[in-house]
Scaffold this motif. Structure first.
Motif, mmCIF file in Angstrom:
data_model
loop_
_atom_site.group_PDB
_atom_site.id
_atom_site.type_symbol
_atom_site.label_atom_id
_atom_site.label_comp_id
_atom_site.label_asym_id
_atom_site.label_seq_id
_atom_site.Cartn_x
_atom_site.Cartn_y
_atom_site.Cartn_z
ATOM 1 N N VAL A 120 -2.247 70.882 -0.821
ATOM 2 C CA VAL A 120 -3.449 70.620 -1.610
ATOM 3 C C VAL A 120 -4.066 69.333 -1.068
ATOM 4 C CG1 VAL A 120 -4.378 70.162 -3.908
ATOM 5 C CG2 VAL A 120 -2.451 71.737 -3.637
ATOM 6 N N GLU A 121 -5.318 69.431 -0.665
ATOM 7 C CA GLU A 121 -6.041 68.270 -0.149
ATOM 8 C C GLU A 121 -7.427 68.226 -0.769
ATOM 9 O OE1 GLU A 121 -6.209 68.454 4.106
ATOM 10 O OE2 GLU A 121 -4.111 67.887 4.352
ATOM 11 N N ASP A 122 -7.772 67.076 -1.306
ATOM 12 C CA ASP A 122 -9.104 66.863 -1.881
ATOM 13 C C ASP A 122 -9.494 67.950 -2.875
ATOM 14 O OD1 ASP A 122 -9.445 64.541 -0.319
ATOM 15 O OD2 ASP A 122 -10.150 65.742 1.378
ATOM 16 N N GLY A 123 -8.524 68.402 -3.671
ATOM 17 C CA GLY A 123 -8.808 69.383 -4.709
ATOM 18 C C GLY A 123 -8.874 70.818 -4.241
ATOM 19 N N ASP A 124 -8.589 71.071 -2.949
ATOM 20 C CA ASP A 124 -8.599 72.430 -2.419
ATOM 21 C C ASP A 124 -7.185 72.851 -2.021
ATOM 22 O OD1 ASP A 124 -11.396 73.022 -2.589
ATOM 23 O OD2 ASP A 124 -11.720 71.705 -0.867
ATOM 24 N N VAL A 125 -6.921 74.146 -2.142
ATOM 25 C CA VAL A 125 -5.607 74.697 -1.821
ATOM 26 C C VAL A 125 -5.674 75.389 -0.462
ATOM 27 C CG1 VAL A 125 -3.804 76.317 -2.544
ATOM 28 C CG2 VAL A 125 -5.088 75.026 -4.261
ATOM 29 N N TYR A 126 -4.683 75.082 0.375
ATOM 30 C CA TYR A 126 -4.572 75.664 1.713
ATOM 31 C C TYR A 126 -3.222 76.378 1.814
ATOM 32 C CZ TYR A 126 -8.348 72.458 2.975
ATOM 33 O OH TYR A 126 -9.546 71.784 3.020
ATOM 34 N N VAL A 127 -3.210 77.527 2.489
ATOM 35 C CA VAL A 127 -1.980 78.313 2.657
ATOM 36 C C VAL A 127 -1.790 78.602 4.135
ATOM 37 C CG1 VAL A 127 -0.865 80.543 2.167
ATOM 38 C CG2 VAL A 127 -2.151 79.365 0.374
ATOM 39 N N SER A 128 -0.535 78.537 4.576
ATOM 40 C CA SER A 128 -0.172 78.932 5.936
ATOM 41 C C SER A 128 0.794 80.103 5.849
ATOM 42 C CB SER A 128 0.494 77.777 6.684
ATOM 43 O OG SER A 128 0.996 78.227 7.914
ATOM 44 N N LEU A 129 0.452 81.214 6.511
ATOM 45 C CA LEU A 129 1.320 82.381 6.505
ATOM 46 C C LEU A 129 2.442 82.275 7.533
ATOM 47 C CD1 LEU A 129 -1.275 85.288 6.249
ATOM 48 C CD2 LEU A 129 -0.067 84.117 4.411
ATOM 49 N N GLY A 130 2.348 81.303 8.426
ATOM 50 C CA GLY A 130 3.329 81.178 9.502
ATOM 51 C C GLY A 130 4.621 80.513 9.059
ATOM 52 N N SER A 131 5.592 80.529 9.956
ATOM 53 C CA SER A 131 6.868 79.878 9.672
ATOM 54 C C SER A 131 6.712 78.373 9.807
ATOM 55 C CB SER A 131 7.936 80.386 10.648
ATOM 56 O OG SER A 131 7.576 80.009 11.953
ATOM 57 N N GLU A 132 7.740 77.655 9.386
ATOM 58 C CA GLU A 132 7.660 76.201 9.387
ATOM 59 C C GLU A 132 8.101 75.588 10.701
ATOM 60 O OE1 GLU A 132 8.815 74.072 5.881
ATOM 61 O OE2 GLU A 132 8.898 75.911 4.734
ATOM 62 N N ASP A 133 8.254 76.394 11.750
ATOM 63 C CA ASP A 133 8.707 75.888 13.047
ATOM 64 C C ASP A 133 7.739 74.873 13.617
ATOM 65 O OD1 ASP A 133 10.432 77.867 12.477
ATOM 66 O OD2 ASP A 133 10.109 79.013 14.292
#
Length: 106
Positions: free
Chosen positions: A93-106
């Motif tokens: 969450v940055e500046d009131g917006d939600v971001y999602v990453s579908l990738g792995s955490e590598d």
């Protein structure tokens, strides 16, 4: 490593609730519990219905059809009838917006 995608303002996710969104054609349930936001695949691994329509409690999301609950951190089912986990995704969450990453955490 997969890019984070802006999906919605944080205010759109109900407190202690879920919001269905799509990220790159993948159905995702965004879940808010307190100050935390989680992202899990929005399709129940047991009955293929939308998890975002279920109840949120004790760090889980419940499938409204048969009552299986999935851990928001791991995606693992915590009770039957589901036996397979649902995918979990990274959230920021940055500046009131939600971001999602579908990738792995590598």
């Amino acid at each position: 490593m997969s890019e984070f995608v802006k999906v919605c303002p944080l205010a759109e996710i109900p407190a202690e609730g879920a919001l269905a969104v799509e990220v790159d054609d993948t159905p995702v349930a965004l879940v808010r519990t307190g100050d935390d936001v989680f992202a899990v695949n929005d399709i129940c691994s047991h009955a293929e219905v939308s998890l975002s329509e279920g109840e949120i409690y004790n760090g889980t999301i419940e499938c409204w059809l048969h009552g299986s609950c999935f851990d928001l951190r791991t995606g693992k089912p915590t009770n039957p009838p589901a036996t397979q986990p649902v995918a979990t995704y990274r959230v920021k969450v940055e500046d009131g917006d939600v971001y999602v990453s579908l990738g792995s955490e590598d």
